[in-house]
Scaffold this motif. Structure first.
Motif, mmCIF file in Angstrom:
data_model
loop_
_atom_site.group_PDB
_atom_site.id
_atom_site.type_symbol
_atom_site.label_atom_id
_atom_site.label_comp_id
_atom_site.label_asym_id
_atom_site.label_seq_id
_atom_site.Cartn_x
_atom_site.Cartn_y
_atom_site.Cartn_z
ATOM 1 N N PHE A 3 3.979 -65.504 29.894
ATOM 2 C CA PHE A 3 3.115 -65.428 29.082
ATOM 3 C C PHE A 3 2.368 -64.307 29.175
ATOM 4 O O PHE A 3 1.594 -63.893 30.249
ATOM 5 C CB PHE A 3 1.748 -66.359 28.812
ATOM 6 C CG PHE A 3 1.320 -66.448 27.945
ATOM 7 C CD1 PHE A 3 -0.056 -65.296 27.969
ATOM 8 C CD2 PHE A 3 1.783 -66.718 26.469
ATOM 9 C CE1 PHE A 3 -1.174 -65.554 26.665
ATOM 10 C CE2 PHE A 3 0.887 -66.698 25.397
ATOM 11 C CZ PHE A 3 -0.502 -65.916 25.722
ATOM 12 N N ARG A 4 3.567 -63.091 28.746
ATOM 13 C CA ARG A 4 2.476 -61.827 28.898
ATOM 14 C C ARG A 4 0.820 -61.352 28.295
ATOM 15 O O ARG A 4 0.641 -61.810 27.001
ATOM 16 C CB ARG A 4 3.375 -60.285 29.031
ATOM 17 C CG ARG A 4 4.595 -60.787 30.333
ATOM 18 C CD ARG A 4 5.215 -59.441 29.952
ATOM 19 N NE ARG A 4 7.013 -59.783 30.007
ATOM 20 C CZ ARG A 4 6.985 -58.703 31.744
ATOM 21 N NH1 ARG A 4 5.970 -58.029 31.551
ATOM 22 N NH2 ARG A 4 8.062 -58.830 32.497
ATOM 23 N N ILE A 5 0.035 -60.831 28.472
ATOM 24 C CA ILE A 5 -0.726 -60.928 28.425
ATOM 25 C C ILE A 5 -1.309 -59.122 29.007
ATOM 26 O O ILE A 5 -1.013 -58.322 29.672
ATOM 27 C CB ILE A 5 -2.152 -61.149 28.726
ATOM 28 C CG1 ILE A 5 -2.165 -62.338 28.481
ATOM 29 C CG2 ILE A 5 -3.522 -61.004 27.978
ATOM 30 C CD1 ILE A 5 -2.816 -63.467 28.926
ATOM 31 N N ALA A 6 -2.031 -57.944 28.082
ATOM 32 C CA ALA A 6 -2.303 -56.298 27.843
ATOM 33 C C ALA A 6 -3.485 -57.190 27.659
ATOM 34 O O ALA A 6 -4.111 -57.004 26.528
ATOM 35 C CB ALA A 6 -1.477 -55.787 27.214
ATOM 36 N N ILE A 7 -4.524 -55.338 28.614
ATOM 37 C CA ILE A 7 -6.198 -55.307 28.857
ATOM 38 C C ILE A 7 -5.920 -54.211 28.590
ATOM 39 O O ILE A 7 -5.332 -53.808 29.554
ATOM 40 C CB ILE A 7 -6.875 -56.391 29.929
ATOM 41 C CG1 ILE A 7 -6.517 -57.699 30.417
ATOM 42 C CG2 ILE A 7 -7.905 -55.863 29.791
ATOM 43 C CD1 ILE A 7 -6.768 -58.845 29.483
ATOM 44 N N THR A 8 -6.631 -53.840 27.707
ATOM 45 C CA THR A 8 -6.919 -52.590 27.377
ATOM 46 C C THR A 8 -7.687 -52.511 27.676
ATOM 47 O O THR A 8 -9.224 -52.809 26.902
ATOM 48 C CB THR A 8 -6.846 -51.670 25.720
ATOM 49 O OG1 THR A 8 -7.811 -52.428 25.335
ATOM 50 C CG2 THR A 8 -5.535 -53.011 25.403
ATOM 51 N N GLN A 9 -8.346 -50.577 27.455
ATOM 52 C CA GLN A 9 -9.530 -50.139 27.844
ATOM 53 C C GLN A 9 -9.856 -48.388 27.361
ATOM 54 O O GLN A 9 -9.911 -47.387 28.450
ATOM 55 C CB GLN A 9 -9.836 -50.069 29.425
ATOM 56 C CG GLN A 9 -11.456 -49.845 29.632
ATOM 57 C CD GLN A 9 -12.405 -50.962 29.181
ATOM 58 O OE1 GLN A 9 -11.943 -52.094 29.699
ATOM 59 N NE2 GLN A 9 -13.776 -50.904 28.433
ATOM 60 N N PRO A 10 -8.949 -48.324 26.026
ATOM 61 C CA PRO A 10 -8.495 -47.678 25.635
ATOM 62 C C PRO A 10 -10.302 -46.682 25.171
ATOM 63 O O PRO A 10 -11.669 -47.446 24.875
ATOM 64 C CB PRO A 10 -8.430 -47.747 24.072
ATOM 65 C CG PRO A 10 -8.768 -48.920 23.625
ATOM 66 C CD PRO A 10 -9.265 -49.733 24.905
ATOM 67 N N VAL A 38 -2.468 -58.823 22.512
ATOM 68 C CA VAL A 38 -3.354 -57.699 23.851
ATOM 69 C C VAL A 38 -4.530 -57.648 23.485
ATOM 70 O O VAL A 38 -5.035 -58.611 22.004
ATOM 71 C CB VAL A 38 -2.393 -56.436 22.976
ATOM 72 C CG1 VAL A 38 -2.997 -56.338 21.346
ATOM 73 C CG2 VAL A 38 -3.555 -55.179 23.734
ATOM 74 N N HIS A 39 -5.655 -57.506 24.292
ATOM 75 C CA HIS A 39 -7.317 -57.897 23.875
ATOM 76 C C HIS A 39 -7.574 -56.518 24.196
ATOM 77 O O HIS A 39 -7.488 -55.898 25.305
ATOM 78 C CB HIS A 39 -7.174 -58.492 25.359
ATOM 79 C CG HIS A 39 -8.764 -59.290 24.980
ATOM 80 N ND1 HIS A 39 -10.174 -57.965 25.068
ATOM 81 C CD2 HIS A 39 -9.097 -59.988 25.046
ATOM 82 C CE1 HIS A 39 -11.388 -58.748 25.128
ATOM 83 N NE2 HIS A 39 -10.544 -60.450 24.636
ATOM 84 N N PHE A 40 -7.867 -55.951 23.034
ATOM 85 C CA PHE A 40 -9.509 -54.580 22.558
ATOM 86 C C PHE A 40 -10.809 -55.526 23.277
ATOM 87 O O PHE A 40 -11.024 -56.121 23.297
ATOM 88 C CB PHE A 40 -9.241 -54.357 22.120
ATOM 89 C CG PHE A 40 -7.860 -53.389 21.164
ATOM 90 C CD1 PHE A 40 -7.662 -52.588 21.375
ATOM 91 C CD2 PHE A 40 -6.879 -54.579 21.155
ATOM 92 C CE1 PHE A 40 -5.914 -51.929 21.293
ATOM 93 C CE2 PHE A 40 -5.417 -53.795 20.564
ATOM 94 C CZ PHE A 40 -4.751 -52.437 20.648
ATOM 95 N N PRO A 41 -11.663 -54.240 24.031
ATOM 96 C CA PRO A 41 -12.887 -54.503 24.184
ATOM 97 C C PRO A 41 -13.772 -54.473 22.816
ATOM 98 O O PRO A 41 -13.411 -54.625 21.714
ATOM 99 C CB PRO A 41 -13.281 -53.242 24.835
ATOM 100 C CG PRO A 41 -12.424 -52.218 24.889
ATOM 101 C CD PRO A 41 -11.053 -52.484 23.844
ATOM 102 N N GLU A 42 -14.748 -54.710 23.670
ATOM 103 C CA GLU A 42 -16.181 -55.489 22.691
ATOM 104 C C GLU A 42 -16.592 -53.938 21.950
ATOM 105 O O GLU A 42 -16.611 -53.206 22.850
ATOM 106 C CB GLU A 42 -17.306 -55.978 23.121
ATOM 107 C CG GLU A 42 -18.116 -55.654 24.017
ATOM 108 C CD GLU A 42 -19.262 -55.744 24.504
ATOM 109 O OE1 GLU A 42 -19.129 -55.730 26.223
ATOM 110 O OE2 GLU A 42 -19.588 -56.791 23.718
ATOM 111 N N GLY A 43 -16.555 -54.270 20.614
ATOM 112 C CA GLY A 43 -16.904 -53.364 19.631
ATOM 113 C C GLY A 43 -15.175 -51.781 19.215
ATOM 114 O O GLY A 43 -16.011 -50.767 19.074
#
Length: 180
Positions: A3-10, A38-43
């Protein structure tokens, strides 16, 4: 099962169209690497209060809704789960929620978590706090937002093939049904 999860911080900006393009680009990159969520930051989509947004009147909410629709369509096309941070507008005179949209691999919003324990600055100047925790299942893995009390931000993170998602708790469950 992998189960692959990507955490982003663009980088985010006050331009929701630019933020939306960045989200879709990173979604494509994640799908190319067989990422399931894929998870993106708050806001991120709307721009984050205090940094990119000083006044909610500056946000182009029509553009934000359009960008969200495009992200939903791409999630379905790529068969990718997405957790997307954005302010969620409320009726006047309420400030928006600081939300995370849970978007299924069918391109539907299946849950929305509204940040419950905001800082004093967030409550007094920017956001309306949420009232309920967020829980959802993806491929038998249950995820929940970590805030369990005002005095602690305890959470667990599960490592799966060297991918840790420190923003939530993940554990294997028997079904894929939504918990909310």
């Amino acid at each position: 099962m992998v189960f692959r999860i990507a955490i982003t911080q663009p980088s985010a900006s006050a331009d929701v169209r630019r933020n939306g393009r960045a989200v879709r680009n990173l979604m494509r990159q994640a799908a190319d690497q067989d990422v399931r969520l894929v998870h993106f930051p708050e806001g991120h989509l709307s721009g984050y209060a205090k940094e990119q947004v000083g006044d909610w009147a500056q946000v182009d909410w029509d553009a934000a809704r359009n960008e969200l629709r495009q992200i939903l369509q791409l999630a379905a096309q790529l068969r990718l789960w997405v957790v997307l941070g954005s302010a969620h507008p409320l009726t006047w005179p309420n400030r928006p929620h600081n939300s995370l949209y849970v978007i299924s691999d069918e391109g539907r919003i299946v849950d929305r978590y509204d940040k419950r324990f905001c800082s004093n600055t967030e409550i007094t100047s920017f956001y309306t706090p949420g009232t309920t925790p967020g829980v959802f299942d993806v491929d038998g893995f249950r995820s929940a937002w970590p805030y369990v009390s005002r005095s602690t931000s305890r959470c667990c993170s599960t490592s799966t093939n060297n991918a840790a998602w420190s923003a939530c708790c993940c554990r294997r469950t028997r079904s894929m049904r939504s918990s909310r």
